[in-house]
Scaffold this active site. Structure first.
Site, PDB file in Angstrom:
ATOM      1  N   GLU A  37      74.125 -44.975  -9.910  1.00 15.92           N
ATOM      2  CA  GLU A  37      72.979 -44.740 -10.785  1.00 15.92           C
ATOM      3  C   GLU A  37      72.626 -43.254 -10.862  1.00 15.92           C
ATOM      4  O   GLU A  37      72.205 -42.760 -11.904  1.00 15.92           O
ATOM      5  CB  GLU A  37      71.773 -45.536 -10.280  1.00 15.92           C
ATOM      6  CG  GLU A  37      71.810 -47.001 -10.659  1.00 15.92           C
ATOM      7  CD  GLU A  37      71.470 -47.202 -12.131  1.00 15.92           C
ATOM      8  OE1 GLU A  37      70.299 -47.405 -12.468  1.00 15.92           O
ATOM      9  OE2 GLU A  37      72.410 -47.142 -12.943  1.00 15.92           O
ATOM     10  N   SER A  80      73.047 -50.518 -16.682  1.00 17.13           N
ATOM     11  CA  SER A  80      73.854 -49.580 -15.889  1.00 17.13           C
ATOM     12  C   SER A  80      73.757 -49.898 -14.407  1.00 17.13           C
ATOM     13  O   SER A  80      74.735 -49.770 -13.660  1.00 17.13           O
ATOM     14  CB  SER A  80      73.418 -48.136 -16.152  1.00 17.13           C
ATOM     15  OG  SER A  80      72.136 -47.870 -15.610  1.00 17.13           O
ATOM     16  N   ASP A  96      66.043 -50.330 -10.331  1.00 15.09           N
ATOM     17  CA  ASP A  96      66.989 -51.154 -11.075  1.00 15.09           C
ATOM     18  C   ASP A  96      68.127 -51.649 -10.191  1.00 15.09           C
ATOM     19  O   ASP A  96      68.499 -52.829 -10.231  1.00 15.09           O
ATOM     20  CB  ASP A  96      67.550 -50.370 -12.264  1.00 15.09           C
ATOM     21  CG  ASP A  96      66.533 -50.171 -13.371  1.00 15.09           C
ATOM     22  OD1 ASP A  96      65.328 -50.375 -13.118  1.00 15.09           O
ATOM     23  OD2 ASP A  96      66.936 -49.799 -14.493  1.00 15.09           O
TER      24      ASP A  96
END
Length: 385
Positions: free
Chosen positions: A193, A146, A204
């Site tokens: 996110e 994602s 990430d």
């Protein structure tokens, strides 16, 4: 506004050391995973904006006139918005019919895209375009799929809106943005996110933006320069991972912290001096130690034990990466590892019912591509729509 076609990609992520201990104030090392997400932005004249996500069989289009009505009157005019605009998120949720009961992958990906798209083009007419995003990363496996998606969205839409310039020169195959532009990409990817995950750590999307290796400690994320590219096997046990943390002992956490710091030191040495067998010996030892620690913490799984056992019979060292309780593991490959050993190991792991890829960690973050630099099979997918 004149929008030009472009291609971008961003890497996935793996936790090399420090998973779980990081929430107790210990060092974690996150590395880029050279399985990438690719995006193609194509300007159109249809008065529509479309998004195509072939990995999840999704193709959606909206009239620009519909989307223009969703822009809040009180929209913040700053280039970078630190907090999500709750009014716009609410309008988009209503528009898409997204409630807390149907927060599936398609809805979250769509919501994230429309939020960044409308936010970045709010002060001008919304442009007509089609985005196609395809990923080598499995979804829901803790590999930053994602975040790679959000980083690609942010980079492409910032570039298309004129907020950042295209770094790609006429004779370039790939190019990276400057530090200031990467920070802007990262901040907008973090917004994506937040929409997808609610309260992400930011690790990430930072890995997807900068690539290489990041040091994460007490909420601070520091990209580390000059990290060696290491070959690995990535194995997905396909057992649903679990993020439940058991109560664990302080000495174990301290030891995990020492593993992370020692690994960081060794990797730094490998970029400054000739790489020796001793470097790989230490990295393998640290992998074994950390895997034992993670089992002590209670986040291991019989499938991960199988992974470690199968690879060790071939002289290879493995550990889980991420939440554990299933999920994925990484196996270090030394430079001298014979191709036949790798092929046999991959087949052994597939025979166990696992998915397995040979890839690398420590590669570049988000970058823009010329069509010539995009892998043929990826280009075929991106240009199909």
């Amino acid at each position: 506004m004149q929008v030009t076609d472009l291609y971008v990609s961003a890497p996935g992520k793996a936790i090399l050391h420090g998973e779980h201990a990081v929430v107790h104030g210990k060092v974690a090392l996150a590395v880029s995973l050279n399985l990438r997400t690719y995006l193609r932005l194509k300007a159109t004249t249809t008065d529509k904006v479309c998004i195509n996500l072939p990995n999840i069989d999704t193709f959606l289009c909206w009239d620009l006139s519909e989307l223009s009505q969703l822009i809040p009157y009180s929209f913040d005019k700053r280039e970078e918005v630190k907090l999500l605009d709750a009014e716009l998120v609410g309008r988009l949720r209503d528009f898409l019919g997204v409630t807390n009961g149907n927060l599936d992958t398609c809805n979250m990906a769509t919501l994230s895209f429309l939020y960044i798209y409308i936010s970045l083009f709010r002060s001008s007419a919304l442009p007509s375009l089609t985005l196609t995003v395809w990923s080598e990363l499995p979804t829901g496996a803790g590999l930053g799929s994602s975040a790679a998606y959000s980083v690609c969205l942010a980079a492409a839409l910032l570039c298309a809106s004129g907020a950042i310039p295209s770094p790609l020169k006429e004779c370039d195959h790939t190019a990276r943005w400057c530090q200031e532009d990467l920070e802007l990409i990262n901040s907008w990817a973090f917004q994506g996110e937040k929409i997808i995950h609610g309260n992400p750590s930011g690790v990430d999307n930072a890995v997807g933006t900068w690539g290489g290796m990041l040091r994460f400690l007490a909420g601070k994320i520091i990209p580390l320069s000059r990290v060696p590219l290491l070959r690995i096997l990535l194995t997905n046990t396909k057992v649903p991972r679990s993020t439940k943390l058991p109560s664990i002992m302080t000495p174990v956490l301290d030891s995990v912290d020492a593993v992370s710091c020692t690994c960081e030191k060794v990797l730094s040495e490998m970029t400054c001096e000739p790489i020796r067998g001793e470097h790989y010996n230490t990295l393998e030892e640290l992998i074994d130690i950390n895997q034992h620690h993670l089992n002590v913490m209670g986040v291991g799984h019989p499938a991960l034990d199988t992974l470690c056992r199968v690879t060790l019979t071939r002289g290879l060292h493995s550990k889980l990466t991420g939440a554990g309780g299933g999920g994925c593991g990484i196996t270090l490959l030394r430079p001298e590892t014979d191709a036949s050993v790798i092929q046999t190991t991959v087949q052994d792991l597939k025979d166990c019912g696992f998915d397995c890829w040979e890839t690398s960690i420590g590669g570049p973050g988000v970058q823009q591509h010329s069509p010539l630099s995009v892998k043929e099979e990826v280009l075929e997918v991106l240009n199909h729509y």
